[in-house]
Design a protein around this motif. Structure first.
Motif, mmCIF file in Angstrom:
data_model
loop_
_atom_site.group_PDB
_atom_site.id
_atom_site.type_symbol
_atom_site.label_atom_id
_atom_site.label_comp_id
_atom_site.label_asym_id
_atom_site.label_seq_id
_atom_site.Cartn_x
_atom_site.Cartn_y
_atom_site.Cartn_z
ATOM 1 N N SER A 157 0.959 -1.165 -0.009
ATOM 2 C CA SER A 157 -0.062 0.032 0.061
ATOM 3 C C SER A 157 0.937 1.051 0.042
ATOM 4 O O SER A 157 1.979 1.183 0.719
ATOM 5 C CB SER A 157 -0.987 0.147 1.297
ATOM 6 N N TYR A 158 0.458 2.210 -0.846
ATOM 7 C CA TYR A 158 1.320 3.560 -0.945
ATOM 8 C C TYR A 158 0.553 4.663 -0.460
ATOM 9 O O TYR A 158 -0.805 4.950 -1.236
ATOM 10 C CB TYR A 158 1.943 3.737 -2.294
ATOM 11 N N TYR A 218 4.064 -7.681 4.036
ATOM 12 C CA TYR A 218 3.175 -6.461 3.504
ATOM 13 C C TYR A 218 4.231 -5.182 3.786
ATOM 14 O O TYR A 218 4.763 -5.043 4.659
ATOM 15 C CB TYR A 218 2.197 -6.364 4.475
ATOM 16 N N TYR A 219 4.216 -4.391 2.552
ATOM 17 C CA TYR A 219 5.009 -3.107 2.495
ATOM 18 C C TYR A 219 3.934 -1.863 2.594
ATOM 19 O O TYR A 219 3.094 -1.889 1.792
ATOM 20 C CB TYR A 219 5.980 -2.970 1.464
ATOM 21 N N ALA A 220 3.984 -1.206 3.590
ATOM 22 C CA ALA A 220 3.032 -0.042 3.625
ATOM 23 C C ALA A 220 3.942 1.346 3.851
ATOM 24 O O ALA A 220 4.669 1.188 4.826
ATOM 25 C CB ALA A 220 2.119 -0.368 4.875
ATOM 26 N N VAL A 221 3.782 2.087 2.777
ATOM 27 C CA VAL A 221 4.524 3.311 2.618
ATOM 28 C C VAL A 221 3.691 4.360 3.044
ATOM 29 O O VAL A 221 2.665 4.584 2.763
ATOM 30 C CB VAL A 221 5.295 3.526 1.435
ATOM 31 N N THR A 222 4.046 5.283 4.212
ATOM 32 C CA THR A 222 3.115 6.585 4.567
ATOM 33 C C THR A 222 4.097 7.611 5.110
ATOM 34 O O THR A 222 4.889 7.295 5.828
ATOM 35 C CB THR A 222 2.002 6.251 5.012
ATOM 36 N N GLY A 223 4.107 8.838 4.650
ATOM 37 C CA GLY A 223 4.601 10.089 5.406
ATOM 38 C C GLY A 223 3.660 10.778 6.133
ATOM 39 O O GLY A 223 4.184 11.682 6.611
ATOM 40 N N CYS A 224 2.447 10.360 5.866
ATOM 41 C CA CYS A 224 1.215 10.998 6.879
ATOM 42 C C CYS A 224 1.223 10.733 8.183
ATOM 43 O O CYS A 224 0.462 9.553 8.639
ATOM 44 C CB CYS A 224 0.103 10.874 6.095
ATOM 45 N N HIS A 225 2.019 11.238 9.204
ATOM 46 C CA HIS A 225 1.871 10.810 10.530
ATOM 47 C C HIS A 225 2.149 12.084 11.218
ATOM 48 O O HIS A 225 2.817 13.107 10.805
ATOM 49 C CB HIS A 225 2.891 9.703 10.718
#
Length: 229
Positions: A111-112, A138-145
């Motif tokens: 998920s991106y 599972y690779y999960a990418v986020t910069g929204c934190h």
């Protein structure tokens, strides 16, 4: 995205921006794909959660061909576009968020910039754990934190321009939810070091260096492994 939500047409309230968003993500997706240690996906079944118009899976198949893949999203018009664009590739697309129809089916999942939108992260983590085979990743990418200095500005703009809800979570919140679901959790900075367009949307990035810092420093990649028993 949660299992209880009804579908909407597109992620963005202005549907004409969907293509531009995909084009903007493509170099970051390429970095994502090149960063994962898995090199040969020829026997792997792959899931893209929150696939939008399907561009990530098409790029993944071009760079690291897989056996077959499924992209799911809550946005019905985006899924319709993804199906049209899929061509003869071994990729299917469905309007869904509930993974219970695919138990223990996937070897890899991605998920991106999706997990920050999920109202029920615990349910998502449990569903993803069940959808992966033992040893699956599972690779999960986020910069929204909330640890990102850009999050206050991002939160305002996202809330004003998208059909999806926005949640406030820290990196520790993400890690705790996936650990509670049974994953072995590790994380790294996304570390994008490519060129960033000088035309980046200044509603998100007051300074050009903000755009550089976001892609290299603030954006995180979680690696979540389903271990045996």
């Amino acid at each position: 995205m949660s299992n209880a939500q009804h579908a909407y047409a597109t992620w963005h309230t202005d549907a004409t921006r969907e293509v531009a968003m995909e084009e903007g993500h493509r170099p970051l997706w390429r970095h994502f794909i090149q960063t994962i240690p898995e090199a040969d996906l020829s026997t792997r079944e792959v899931l893209d959660f929150g696939c939008n118009r399907g561009g990530f899976l098409r790029l993944l198949h071009a760079l690291k061909p897989f056996c077959r893949a499924l992209g799911i999203d809550i946005a019905a018009d985006s899924i319709a576009a993804a199906r049209t664009l899929a061509g003869v590739s071994p990729i299917g697309y469905e309007v869904a968020t509930d993974l219970s129809a695919w138990p223990a089916q996937f070897d890899l999942a991605f998920s991106y910039e999706v997990i920050y939108l999920l109202p029920d992260l615990a349910s998502h983590a449990a569903g993803m754990h069940a959808a992966l085979r033992t040893g699956g990743v599972y690779y999960a990418v986020t910069g929204c934190h909330t640890d990102s200095p850009l999050w206050p500005a991002f939160r305002r703009v996202i809330g004003d321009t998208t059909n999806a809800p926005v949640q406030d979570r820290s990196p520790d919140d993400y890690a705790a939810a996936f650990m509670a679901a049974g994953f072995e959790v590790s994380v790294r900075r996304f570390g994008y070091d490519g060129f960033v367009p000088a035309t980046k949307d200044r509603r998100y990035y007051a300074k050009l260096t903000d755009a550089l810092d976001y892609a290299s420093r603030d954006k995180l990649m979680f690696r979540l492994v389903k271990q045996a028993g």
